[in-house]
Design a protein around this motif. Structure first.
Motif, mmCIF file in Angstrom:
data_model
loop_
_atom_site.group_PDB
_atom_site.id
_atom_site.type_symbol
_atom_site.label_atom_id
_atom_site.label_comp_id
_atom_site.label_asym_id
_atom_site.label_seq_id
_atom_site.Cartn_x
_atom_site.Cartn_y
_atom_site.Cartn_z
ATOM 1 N N MET A 219 -7.287 1.265 -5.301
ATOM 2 C CA MET A 219 -8.399 0.533 -5.889
ATOM 3 C C MET A 219 -7.931 -0.104 -7.191
ATOM 4 N N ILE A 220 -8.162 -1.395 -7.324
ATOM 5 C CA ILE A 220 -7.800 -2.129 -8.533
ATOM 6 C C ILE A 220 -9.071 -2.724 -9.118
ATOM 7 N N GLY A 221 -9.375 -2.424 -10.374
ATOM 8 C CA GLY A 221 -10.599 -2.946 -10.953
ATOM 9 C C GLY A 221 -10.567 -2.910 -12.459
ATOM 10 N N GLY A 222 -11.627 -3.458 -13.074
ATOM 11 C CA GLY A 222 -11.746 -3.384 -14.517
ATOM 12 C C GLY A 222 -11.953 -1.952 -14.958
ATOM 13 N N VAL A 232 -4.112 5.645 -5.239
ATOM 14 C CA VAL A 232 -3.758 5.026 -6.510
ATOM 15 C C VAL A 232 -4.960 4.296 -7.092
ATOM 16 N N LEU A 233 -5.224 4.541 -8.372
ATOM 17 C CA LEU A 233 -6.261 3.836 -9.111
ATOM 18 C C LEU A 233 -5.605 3.023 -10.225
ATOM 19 N N LEU A 234 -5.845 1.727 -10.231
ATOM 20 C CA LEU A 234 -5.347 0.859 -11.294
ATOM 21 C C LEU A 234 -6.548 0.241 -11.992
ATOM 22 N N GLY A 235 -6.772 0.624 -13.244
ATOM 23 C CA GLY A 235 -7.929 0.127 -13.980
ATOM 24 C C GLY A 235 -7.514 -0.675 -15.195
ATOM 25 N N GLY A 244 -9.571 14.435 -7.382
ATOM 26 C CA GLY A 244 -8.642 13.543 -6.714
ATOM 27 C C GLY A 244 -7.213 13.997 -6.790
ATOM 28 N N SER A 245 -6.354 13.156 -6.211
ATOM 29 C CA SER A 245 -4.920 13.406 -6.240
ATOM 30 C C SER A 245 -4.208 12.082 -6.122
ATOM 31 N N GLY A 246 -3.017 11.996 -6.763
ATOM 32 C CA GLY A 246 -2.250 10.770 -6.680
ATOM 33 C C GLY A 246 -1.882 10.248 -8.052
ATOM 34 N N LEU A 247 -2.256 8.993 -8.316
ATOM 35 C CA LEU A 247 -1.855 8.328 -9.555
ATOM 36 C C LEU A 247 -3.027 7.561 -10.142
ATOM 37 N N GLN A 248 -3.216 7.720 -11.456
ATOM 38 C CA GLN A 248 -4.205 6.952 -12.205
ATOM 39 C C GLN A 248 -3.500 6.183 -13.311
#
Length: 297
Positions: A219-222, A232-235, A244-248
């Motif tokens: 997920m890519i967002g503001g 993966v979360l890219l904010g 959760g698990s993974g990368l923030q």
């Protein structure tokens, strides 16, 4: 006072093919009528101008059974089944549509297969490409769905593109592109990629989060707001999850109640970490499962 549709028609050279003017019920060729009434099957090109007052009061009444070919109308066309191309200025109403359906204002239908364009969609099921300023799908969409201003659908398989103010999509399998979202966006499952830098609006928190209950993928967002994350979360500004698990990765901050993985950002918070390591600058991490799993192996 409602005016009844003409029961008779002028047909040349035959009652069932050629050129027809009037309310012919079964015809092949070119057909022109003011208002349809109990039409059975039309094959060729059909042009119905509008519906009488009685039909206007019942805007969803289907006045024809089947049209194959080109269906035209000022207020319409309306049929239980249309195969081909349907063009109407207002309120195209069809039970089953196969082909291309274009109405500048409001397309209403059951199942549409092909291409549909309208300022407003209200469809039961869409297979293909749908483009509408306001789009409402009751069951599911398979293919490409573009909402622009607002979009609602329980399930979308394929590509979802929403603009300005995104609506509610409960489940997405594929690719979801969001540009500007309300806080209730995606209250279901996002499996794939969701992109959505969102501007501030009065109807949502500071950065109008791109959010979901469950994320599998990226997920890519503001500002990404997720209840359960795997991936993966890219904010642009930050990320917030419950579990959760993974990368923030967030420019300003990342926060999680329970998390197995790595956080990268200006300020990072993992609530289940020991007290001194809950808030960390630059990077934070936790591995080994959450407290609830340890207490209930």
């Amino acid at each position: 006072m409602a005016v009844p549709a003409f029961a008779a028609s002028l047909d040349v050279p035959h009652a069932h093919y050629g050129l027809s003017v009037g309310n012919s019920e079964t015809f092949n060729g070119l057909r022109f009528n003011l208002a349809d009434e109990d039409v059975k099957t039309i094959r060729g090109m059909n042009f119905t101008v509008f519906n009488w007052d009685g039909h206007y009061e019942k805007a969803y009444t289907l006045t024809a059974n089947r049209i194959d070919g080109l269906a035209l109308g000022v207020m319409g066309p309306r049929a239980r089944e249309i195969n081909g191309l349907a063009l109407g200025c207002w309120l195209t109403n069809v039970g089953v549509m196969r082909g291309i359906n274009i109405a500048p204002i409001h397309v209403i239908g059951g199942t549409t297969t092909g291409f549909t364009f309208s300022l407003v969609h209200t469809l039961k099921k869409l297979n293909g490409i749908g483009i509408g300023m306001v789009t409402n799908i009751e069951e599911e969409s398979n293919g490409v769905l573009i909402g622009l201003l607002y979009l609602t659908a329980p399930k979308v398989n394929g590509v979802v593109i929403q603009g300005l103010f995104s609506g509610k999509v409960e489940e997405v399998t594929g690719l979801s592109l969001e540009w500007g979202s309300l806080a209730f966006l995606a209250s279901g499952i996002l499996a794939g990629l969701s992109v959505g830098p969102a501007p501030e609006t009065s109807a949502s928190p500071s950065f109008s989060p791109v959010g979901s209950k469950k994320l599998t993928g990226m997920m890519i967002g503001g500002y990404n707001l997720v209840k359960e994350q795997k991936g993966v979360l890219l904010g642009l500004f930050g990320n917030s999850i419950k579990k959760g698990s993974g990368l923030q990765i967030g420019t300003l901050f990342n926060t999680a109640e329970s998390f197995d993985g790595v956080q990268i950002g200006f300020i990072n918070h993992i609530e289940e970490n020991p007290f001194l390591f809950r808030w960390m600058p630059g990077i934070n991490f936790h591995f080994g499962g959450d407290a609830e799993e340890k207490e209930n192996p």
